[in-house]
Design an enzyme around this catalytic site. Structure first.
Site, PDB file in Angstrom:
ATOM      1  N   ALA A  70       0.831  -1.142  -0.003  1.00 12.85           N
ATOM      2  CA  ALA A  70      -0.052  -0.079   0.097  1.00 12.85           C
ATOM      3  C   ALA A  70       0.958   1.186   0.096  1.00 12.85           C
ATOM      4  CB  ALA A  70      -0.850   0.007   1.269  1.00 12.85           C
ATOM      5  N   GLY A 113       0.393  -5.073   0.789  1.00  9.25           N
ATOM      6  CA  GLY A 113      -1.047  -5.047  -0.035  1.00  9.25           C
ATOM      7  C   GLY A 113      -0.564  -5.788  -1.312  1.00  9.25           C
ATOM      8  N   GLU A 116      -0.831  -9.300  -0.398  1.00  5.38           N
ATOM      9  CA  GLU A 116      -2.240  -9.707  -0.413  1.00  5.38           C
ATOM     10  C   GLU A 116      -3.049  -9.510  -1.836  1.00  5.38           C
ATOM     11  OE1 GLU A 116      -4.095  -7.769   3.261  1.00  5.38           O
ATOM     12  OE2 GLU A 116      -2.028  -6.745   3.059  1.00  5.38           O
ATOM     13  N   GLU A 136       4.179  -5.368   7.282  1.00  4.94           N
ATOM     14  CA  GLU A 136       3.427  -4.577   8.347  1.00  4.94           C
ATOM     15  C   GLU A 136       3.909  -4.316   9.620  1.00  4.94           C
ATOM     16  OE1 GLU A 136       0.640  -5.600   4.826  1.00  4.94           O
ATOM     17  OE2 GLU A 136       2.181  -6.527   6.164  1.00  4.94           O
TER      18      GLU A 136
END
Length: 172
Positions: A70, A113, A116, A136
């Site tokens: 992200a 992300g 993911e 993270e």
């Protein structure tokens, strides 16, 4: 279709032009998943889903990064209340609800992300330089787009816990 997107390269490819190819194209940010890129990805997936000529979709990045996660710069100043009330991460699961098969072609980094996003695809085809991780924890947070659940199903509880709790990466 490529001109309609700022952060993606989108085309139909293959001998019969029946494979949708979506390439994340934010090289200066290692394909970090900003809100604009994710909105474009949803739009591209909707177009591929509704195109009767497209039988399968390939989602890829660059040699250096599938997606480095992200966009932290975009998120860093948001409060919990802002994220909650704005539906932050809403629509990130768009990949997992497409009814056509989606193949993640991963080389380079698939972190946070990005990892993911790859796990939302039906198949992951990983190159020799692919690196998967959920770093993270190194920022004091946890995966937020279903990564803990999908990672456990993909690699088992022990390795998933190790990756999430240490931030360590695994190769292809």
């Amino acid at each position: 279709a490529g001109a309609a997107f700022q952060y993606l390269l989108v085309q139909k490819t293959g001998a019969q032009k029946n494979v949708g190819l979506i390439q994340l194209n934010r090289p200066q940010a290692l394909n970090a998943l900003c809100e604009g890129l994710m909105a474009e990805l949803r739009r591209a997936l909707e177009a591929m889903q509704s195109d009767p000529e497209v039988g399968a979709i390939v989602l890829t990045g660059s040699q250096k990064a599938f997606a480095a996660g992200a966009d932290i710069k975009e998120m860093q100043n948001k409060t919990f209340q802002e994220c909650y009330s704005s539906g932050f991460l809403a629509g990130w699961d768009a990949v997992s609800v497409v009814r056509k098969p989606i193949i993640a072609a991963v080389n380079g980094y698939a972190l946070g992300g990005g990892c993911e996003l790859a796990m939302m695809c039906d198949i992951i085809y990983a190159g020799e330089k692919a690196q998967f991780g959920q770093p993270e924890i190194l920022l004091g947070t946890i995966p937020g787009a279903g990564g803990t659940q999908r990672l456990t199903r993909a690699v088992g509880k022990s390795l998933a816990m190790e990756m999430v709790l240490t931030g360590d990466r695994i190769s292809a």
